[in-house]
Design an enzyme around this catalytic site. Structure first.
Site, PDB file in Angstrom:
ATOM      1  CB  CYS A  66      -6.435 -30.537 -50.438  1.00 15.45           C
ATOM      2  SG  CYS A  66      -6.014 -32.029 -49.700  1.00 15.45           S
ATOM      3  CG  HIS A 120      -4.106 -31.627 -54.765  1.00 17.30           C
ATOM      4  ND1 HIS A 120      -3.462 -30.723 -54.029  1.00 17.30           N
ATOM      5  CD2 HIS A 120      -4.340 -32.691 -53.699  1.00 17.30           C
ATOM      6  CE1 HIS A 120      -3.482 -31.121 -52.572  1.00 17.30           C
ATOM      7  NE2 HIS A 120      -3.978 -32.241 -52.635  1.00 17.30           N
ATOM      8  CD  GLU A 150      -2.256 -28.334 -56.698  1.00 14.44           C
ATOM      9  OE1 GLU A 150      -1.860 -29.030 -55.564  1.00 14.44           O
ATOM     10  OE2 GLU A 150      -3.757 -28.000 -56.895  1.00 14.44           O
TER      11      GLU A 150
END
Length: 211
Positions: A79, A189, A191
């Site tokens: 990001c 993202h 994650e």
């Protein structure tokens, strides 16, 4: 060992847990010496471009991260961490000059438009799941074209020779870049991107080991 760069602006804990989940040894650090010695670097990020640049410069991190990437060390920017690979960005206090990024990829990071070419309105920030189309690369090994990843951002990087993947929200824009042999940036993202994100992080760890 992966150095997870803590420049006081990133979502460190969630990225750390995600990397550990795919078997990667991780050290969270703000120490330039540790980053200079690391075999792999991950630069997370949530926040504003200007604040991140100021924090990295204050902590003495910008120069060492840039140098390690230029040395060919495996790198993943997430990001805002991807935005910082570029020359500069428009996200800053009004009246101030454009803050300078790491300058490895040409171009200015700018806000997504709120309307598309047909005049249709889009919500900014761009938050939620979106499809990703990508060029063939080990980072996306085993991930189907058009897979959904999770995004949350208002700014996007410009098109360049480093573009690896794209998505569309008001405009089609790069959502993954590759600089050199193994330095990557992703707008989404991983994650927070469920199985697809796990697969991408596992691929990155694998190619980092091979490098």
């Amino acid at each position: 060992m992966i150095a997870l760069v803590d420049y006081k602006k990133g979502n460190i804990r969630s990225v750390e847990k995600a990397l550990q989940a795919v078997g990667a040894p991780v050290v969270v650090t703000s120490d330039p010496a540790e980053i200079a010695a690391a075999s792999t670097i991950v630069l997370p990020g949530v926040g504003a471009f200007a604040d991140a640049v100021a924090s990295m410069n204050e902590l003495g991190l910008a120069g060492v991260v840039r140098q390690r990437i230029e040395d060919g060390v495996p790198f993943l920017g997430i990001c805002l961490g991807m935005h910082l690979l570029f020359e500069d960005g428009t996200e800053r206090p009004e009246g101030e000059p454009l803050p300078k990024g790491l300058g490895l990829i040409p171009g200015t990071v700018d806000m997504l438009p709120r309307v598309d070419a047909q005049g249709n309105a889009y919500k900014i920030p761009h938050v939620g799941w979106n499809t990703v189309e990508f060029a063939e690369d080990p980072l996306f090994e085993g991930i189907p074209q058009g897979e959904h990843f999770y995004f949350t951002h208002s700014f996007a990087v410009p098109e360049s020779d480093c573009t690896l993947a794209t998505t569309t929200h008001s405009i089609t824009f790069p959502c993954a870049v590759k600089y050199g042999p193994c330095a990557y940036g992703v707008q989404f993202h991983p994650e927070k991107s469920s199985d697809a994100g796990v697969a991408l992080l596992r691929n990155f760890v694998t190619l980092a080991k091979e490098a």
